[in-house]
Design an enzyme around this catalytic site. Structure first.
Site, short mmCIF file in Angstrom:
data_model
loop_
_atom_site.label_atom_id
_atom_site.label_comp_id
_atom_site.label_asym_id
_atom_site.label_seq_id
_atom_site.Cartn_x
_atom_site.Cartn_y
_atom_site.Cartn_z
N HIS A 1 49.08 -8.91 -0.80
CA HIS A 1 49.70 -10.19 -1.14
C HIS A 1 48.75 -11.06 -1.97
O HIS A 1 48.88 -12.28 -1.97
CB HIS A 1 50.14 -10.95 0.12
N LYS B 1 34.76 -20.60 -23.08
CA LYS B 1 35.72 -19.56 -22.71
C LYS B 1 35.22 -18.16 -23.07
O LYS B 1 34.55 -17.93 -24.07
CB LYS B 1 37.07 -19.78 -23.42
N GLU C 1 44.54 -8.12 -21.64
CA GLU C 1 45.81 -8.82 -21.84
C GLU C 1 46.68 -8.11 -22.87
O GLU C 1 47.91 -8.01 -22.70
CB GLU C 1 45.53 -10.26 -22.28
N SER D 1 37.35 -19.01 -27.43
CA SER D 1 38.42 -19.95 -27.73
C SER D 1 38.09 -20.73 -28.99
O SER D 1 36.92 -21.03 -29.25
CB SER D 1 38.60 -20.92 -26.55
#
Length: 471
Positions: free
Chosen positions: A163, A290, A297, A284
């Site tokens: 979970h 970042k 992704e 970024s």
């Protein structure tokens, strides 16, 4: 009104008096994408020419001229000097037309006892067979990387999740080997799809067979297929081999996507379990701090493309009557895209597996803050102190609740607080019961995360790699 002409210029145009309209040529062309089949089309054409010679349609000199011409066509395509035109529709017509330009009338004999229907069906089977070999190589390389990293991280303890909540301590090798076995099943699925594709359908003609005593056993031998299609209608109409390829590709990309989701989560600031190198991340344009896991992704996103390709083919085939229909021209787009997507995704996964580093200190923090050994403490009360499980569950639950209120964990909560809940929560026995490493080693059932079982599983993985190398 189009002007009637004596001929259309098409290789199939003898029956027609009008040339094709511009929209017919634009919507009907497929060479813009099916030129990827050129090697397989040439392979099939060489085998077909040799068969025509064997049954007496071509003499030795004609066969020699055709084979020479096909070699020149191949050289022109690979050098980039071949001229493609939408007027010739597809790769099959391009090769035959250029062969005829090079060798004259003898080139026109090549299509004897063959239809574009069985020709393209064979080409796609050869293409899938050949591309699966490349995919299997990539899967093998990825599995080796997972095996190597698992061996390096047998003693790295990280959280296992259910979970998406901290559940129990596991060895990082266990996590990596979970994906090793997923990709092992994918390789087995691709081998099944490869076997399914490796069937001779050439010689089936348009759909009913051909008016020649063609030697299909000879063709099967030349093209190294494992069998011959028993029904010519099924042979030109079936795309089951493409479906099975896309099923295998979809399963692989689902596994890849799940792996990438773990990498994305585990490399985030909140989890911090792994670190990716700068070379496999991006920054970024506005936030200088970042470090984005873009490869993971992108692969996660690419999995949707392959799932879409499978749905594309399912929808394409659903309502087709026997036998060949022009709709089937659209089958190759899904397959070509899936091949390229799977190959680059597996390459990206391997790069991340090879370069990512685990951060055991962050794993330990999460495990302690997540009370990951609470179950082990309850099992200690049941096994060592002979307390009923429900009572043990309640006592440990009360201890966890006390820790939460005090902003402590099972390792930092004072002993005087523990023994108020149970006299058994004291001394060395308690410390062993909540130990992260001992918790992992208690999971000694076959397939578990105990160190001995991880070494056993690594040996199984090694044998799996050795076995697949023999294929």
């Amino acid at each position: 009104m189009q002007k009637k002409e004596e001929g259309t210029g098409k290789l199939w145009g003898g029956r027609f008096k009008q040339s094709a309209s511009p929209i017919m040529e634009r919507i009907g062309e497929s060479v813009s994408f099916d030129q990827k089949l050129y090697k397989e089309d040439l392979e099939g054409s060489r085998a077909h020419a040799k068969m025509l010679h064997k049954i007496g349609i071509l003499n030795a000199e004609e066969l020699k001229q055709i084979l020479e011409g096909l070699s020149q066509v191949e050289s022109e395509i690979e050098s980039g000097n071949f001229k493609f035109s939408s007027e010739l529709e597809d790769i099959h017509m391009h090769i035959e037309s250029r062969l005829t330009e090079l060798k004259g009338e003898v080139g026109k004999k090549l299509h004897t006892a063959r239809s574009r229907n069985d020709q393209v069906a064979q080409d796609t089977r050869l293409y899938v067979r050949n591309r699966i070999e490349e995919i299997l190589d990539r899967l093998e390389s990825l599995r080796k990387a997972l095996y190597t990293r698992a061996g390096e991280n047998v003693d790295t303890i990280i959280p296992g999740y259910t979970h998406l909540q901290v559940a129990q301590p596991v060895r990082a090798s266990h996590f990596l080997l979970a994906y090793f076995w997923m990709f092992t099943r994918d390789a087995e699925f691709f081998r099944f799809a490869q076997e399914s594709a490796n069937l001779l359908v050439l010689g089936s003609g348009a759909m009913a067979g051909v008016n020649y005593q063609n030697d299909r056993d000879f063709l099967a031998s030349e093209l190294r297929t494992n069998g011959i299609s028993p029904n010519s209608m099924d042979a030109v109409a079936s795309r089951d081999h493409l479906l099975q390829f896309l099923f295998a590709a979809t399963q692989t990309m689902l596994h890849a996507s799940r792996f990438c989701e773990d990498i994305i989560l585990y490399s985030s600031q909140e989890f911090g379990l792994i670190r990716l190198p700068d070379s496999l991340t991006t920054g970024s344009s506005i936030m200088p701090q970042k470090k984005n896991p873009d490869i993971a992704e992108l692969i996660r996103g690419k999995s949707a493309r392959v799932t879409g390709n499978l749905n594309h083919l399912i929808g394409l085939l659903k309502g087709l009557p026997l036998t060949y229909n022009r709709d089937l021209q659209e089958d190759k787009l899904a397959v070509f895209d899936a091949v390229e997507t799977v190959l680059i995704s597996l390459e990206g996964l391997e790069a991340m597996v090879s370069e990512m580093q685990f951060r055991p200190e962050r794993g330990e923090r999460s495990l302690k803050e997540g009370f990951a050994t609470a179950t082990d403490l309850a099992d200690f009360l049941v096994g060592e102190k002979k307390i009923a499980f429900r009572t043990a569950h309640e006592l440990v639950g009360r201890l966890v609740s006390e820790c939460v209120e005090r902003k402590e964990n099972l390792f930092t909560v004072p002993e005087e607080v523990r023994i108020k809940i149970s006299s058994h929560f004291s001394g060395e026995e308690y410390q062993k019961a909540v130990s992260l490493e001992l918790s992992a080693d208690k999971k000694a059932s076959y397939g578990g995360t105990a160190r001995s079982r991880q070494l056993e599983q690594l040996e199984l993985a090694k044998k799996s790699l050795e076995s697949s190398s023999k294929h």
